[in-house]
Motif scaffolding. Structure first.
Motif, short mmCIF file in Angstrom:
data_model
loop_
_atom_site.label_atom_id
_atom_site.label_comp_id
_atom_site.label_asym_id
_atom_site.label_seq_id
_atom_site.Cartn_x
_atom_site.Cartn_y
_atom_site.Cartn_z
N ALA A 29 -7.72 -34.74 -3.67
CA ALA A 29 -6.38 -34.42 -3.15
C ALA A 29 -5.33 -34.46 -4.26
O ALA A 29 -4.32 -33.75 -4.19
N ALA A 31 -5.50 -33.24 -7.13
CA ALA A 31 -5.48 -32.00 -7.91
C ALA A 31 -4.41 -31.03 -7.45
O ALA A 31 -3.80 -30.33 -8.26
N ARG A 32 -4.15 -30.96 -6.14
CA ARG A 32 -3.18 -30.00 -5.62
C ARG A 32 -2.17 -30.59 -4.66
O ARG A 32 -1.13 -30.01 -4.43
N GLY A 33 -2.49 -31.72 -4.08
CA GLY A 33 -1.65 -32.27 -3.02
C GLY A 33 -0.47 -33.08 -3.52
O GLY A 33 -0.37 -33.43 -4.69
N THR A 34 0.41 -33.39 -2.59
CA THR A 34 1.54 -34.26 -2.89
C THR A 34 1.07 -35.71 -2.87
O THR A 34 -0.05 -36.01 -2.44
N ASN A 37 0.07 -36.67 0.56
CA ASN A 37 -1.27 -36.20 0.93
C ASN A 37 -2.36 -37.09 0.34
O ASN A 37 -3.37 -37.36 0.99
N ALA A 82 -1.34 -37.48 -9.37
CA ALA A 82 -0.52 -36.52 -8.63
C ALA A 82 0.93 -36.59 -9.08
O ALA A 82 1.60 -35.56 -9.21
N ARG A 85 1.16 -34.89 -12.45
CA ARG A 85 1.03 -33.45 -12.26
C ARG A 85 2.33 -32.85 -11.71
O ARG A 85 2.79 -31.81 -12.17
N GLN A 86 2.94 -33.54 -10.74
CA GLN A 86 4.18 -33.03 -10.16
C GLN A 86 5.31 -33.02 -11.18
O GLN A 86 6.12 -32.09 -11.21
N GLU A 89 4.66 -30.04 -13.43
CA GLU A 89 5.00 -28.81 -12.72
C GLU A 89 6.51 -28.63 -12.64
O GLU A 89 7.01 -27.51 -12.77
#
Length: 165
Positions: A29, A31-34, A37, A82, A85-86, A89
């Motif tokens: 989760a 890898a792409r989730g908030t 999540n 996460a 990552r955020q 991004e």
């Protein structure tokens, strides 16, 4: 992913007892989730771990506690991943916004013609994500009615040429 593990765990029974594998849910989760999540996936993993430990008559066993600790640690690591990552991004979005602003300022459309000279242009960016980077050209009318195309970005390519009628 966790549904697949739960199905396999249910089909194999207590012989294999896949309790630690539920920790993969929060990790994936991240890898792409908030962050929300990831935490939710961690909670679902804990719930499934407890449920299948009780089903296999291993509730309170050392293996269950090891699996729970693994899920908690993996969830904490996934939350950190996460978050990082955020942030990355967000920085990328800021850079793309600056690049978009530069594009709007620098890339003024050429007129179809200057005097009798018709103009056409094509731009290939140095970057796939933005249109910034590479040589920039400008067409201007000179007093001798010639159209000049002059590189603005690279000093070594400063030999303007004239397109005569």
């Amino acid at each position: 992913m966790m549904l697949g593990v739960a199905v396999v765990d249910a089909l194999t029974g207590s012989a294999y007892n896949l309790l630690p594998v539920y920790a993969a849910g929060p990790a994936i989760a991240a890898a792409r989730g908030t962050i929300r999540n990831v935490v939710a996936m961690g909670a679902v993993a804990i719930l499934l771990c407890l449920l299948f430990a009780a089903k296999a008559h291993r509730f309170g066993a050392l293996r269950m506690y090891v699996a729970l600790v693994a899920i908690v640690y993996v969830t904490l690591g996934a939350v950190y991943a996460a978050r990082c990552r955020q942030k990355t991004e967000s920085r990328l979005l800021d850079v793309q916004e600056v690049a978009k602003t530069l594009e709007d300022v620098l890339f003024v459309p050429l007129p179809p013609a200057i005097g009798p000279v018709r103009l056409g242009a094509s731009y290939v960016s140095a970057s796939r994500a933005t249109r910034v980077g590479g040589d920039l050209y400008e067409a201007v009318a000179s007093p001798s009615a010639c159209a000049w195309s002059s590189p603005m970005s690279r000093a070594r390519a400063c030999r303007p040429y004239a397109a005569r009628r």
